[in-house]
Design an enzyme around this catalytic site. Structure first.
Site, PDB file in Angstrom:
ATOM      1  N   VAL A  51      41.938  38.316  36.670  1.00 20.74           N
ATOM      2  CA  VAL A  51      40.805  38.233  37.591  1.00 20.74           C
ATOM      3  C   VAL A  51      40.536  36.804  38.076  1.00 20.74           C
ATOM      4  O   VAL A  51      39.801  36.607  39.047  1.00 20.74           O
ATOM      5  CB  VAL A  51      39.541  38.819  36.919  1.00 20.74           C
ATOM      6  N   TYR A  52      41.105  35.796  37.450  1.00 23.42           N
ATOM      7  CA  TYR A  52      40.841  34.418  37.855  1.00 23.42           C
ATOM      8  C   TYR A  52      41.373  34.179  39.270  1.00 23.42           C
ATOM      9  O   TYR A  52      42.583  34.245  39.515  1.00 23.42           O
ATOM     10  CB  TYR A  52      41.484  33.410  36.895  1.00 23.42           C
ATOM     11  N   SER A  53      40.453  33.908  40.166  1.00 23.06           N
ATOM     12  CA  SER A  53      40.785  33.644  41.575  1.00 23.06           C
ATOM     13  C   SER A  53      41.688  34.723  42.159  1.00 23.06           C
ATOM     14  O   SER A  53      42.665  34.441  42.863  1.00 23.06           O
ATOM     15  CB  SER A  53      41.435  32.253  41.727  1.00 23.06           C
TER      16      SER A  53
END
Length: 322
Positions: free
Chosen positions: A60-62
């Site tokens: 989900v990071y960036s």
């Protein structure tokens, strides 16, 4: 660099873990402070050259671009077997049904998506990015076991949740002979010590490695209380984690740092690393000095008197970060 076993496993990890949430296309996934690839890659290489072999990211990071950046660096680095690569699953990756959570469908889809972005056949540590109350724990643990048995992950881990939830998931895995969590990535630092009540004693008792996120409390422990940064101004989640009563702890860190001729970040990290349950704090870096401080913290050993001074001003917090 120092290397230790992750919990009761045979897996060796660097005493510092590089957190990769700061790397990714700015603005993607609700993180406007992230660094694009051109600024991220030198920091990852700096960490690798310093002996930091433990890297932590998440799908989900960036919107997956953090994984892509990490994957590109690892391809250029060329020593995949020397790196302990960790990523996570649970956060929303697409709209509509099954775009998030810990269902069998989501887990089996997202491990393949993460491996594609990371450019590797396996991750060393596959973690659930929080508890999913909408999915039976047996479904989640069986799916994670299948990921391990398929060779797509070497170990599995968990992140912030209540101790009873963690124990319930571990029990389900043990009952069925499935892979169990070997690590807990929880919220722990001098400003937030609620994990000392139940989660850390549980991990110590069960031989689970602890890799705390935000060991510098979103940077608050590394600067004056009223000082703002670009991230602190834009990080809505971080604004909910701490309160005015934490000012006294920040002052204690500053005092000990001044006496030791060290930076505040070094003192705060040295405290985290001195805690019995902690394997490796996850350090986010947006500047070269952040990594330099983390490495220097390894050599900073606090006295019992200094630890007592740092801990004395603490006030209880509502549960935060789950």
């Amino acid at each position: 660099m120092e290397y230790v076993k992750l919990g009761h496993t045979g897996l060796e990890v660097s005493r510092i873990c590089l957190g990769c949430m700061s790397f990714g296309v700015p603005g993607r996934g609700g993180h406007p402070w992230t660094l694009e690839a051109e600024r991220s890659e030198p920091l990852i290489f700096q960490a690798l050259e310093a002996g930091v072999t433990f890297l932590d990211t998440a799908n989900v990071y960036s919107d997956g671009t953090s994984e892509e950046i990490v994957g590109k660096v690892l391809a250029e680095y060329g020593h995949r077997e020397e790196v302990v690569l960790a990523t996570k699953v649970n956060g929303r990756m697409h709209e509509g049904p099954n775009g998030a959570g810990l269902s069998r469908k989501a887990i089996l889809a997202e491990i393949d998506n993460s491996l594609r972005r990371l450019g590797t056949d396996y991750v060393d540590l596959y973690q659930i990015h929080r508890f999913d109350p909408s999915t039976p724990v047996e479904e989640t643990m069986e799916a994670l076991n299948d990921v391990v048995r398929a060779g797509k992950a070497r170990y599995i881990g968990a992140s912030s949740m209540y101790a009873w939830q963690f124990a319930k998931m571990q029990h389900a895995a043990a009952t069925h002979g499935w892979a169990r969590f070997v690590s807990m990535q929880d919220h722990y630092n001098l400003l937030y010590r609620e994990e000392e009540r139940e989660m850390l004693p549980l991990c110590l008792d069960q031989g689970v490695g602890v890799i705390p996120w935000s060991p510098l409390a979103r940077g608050r422990l590394a600067r004056e209380w009223d000082e703002q940064t670009d991230r602190s101004q834009k990080d809505e989640f971080g604004k909910r984690l701490y309160h005015e009563g934490d000012r006294a702890v920040v002052a204690a860190v500053a005092a000990v740092a001044a006496e030791r001729g060290a930076t505040r970040a070094q003192v705060a990290l040295a405290w985290v690393m001195s805690r019995p349950a902690v394997t490796a704090p996850i350090v986010g870096a947006t500047k070269a000095v952040h990594l330099e401080d983390a490495v220097k913290a390894l050599a900073l050993h606090l006295s019992d008197e200094e630890v007592a001074r740092l801990e004395a001003p603490y006030t209880p917090h509502p549960v935060a970060g789950h």
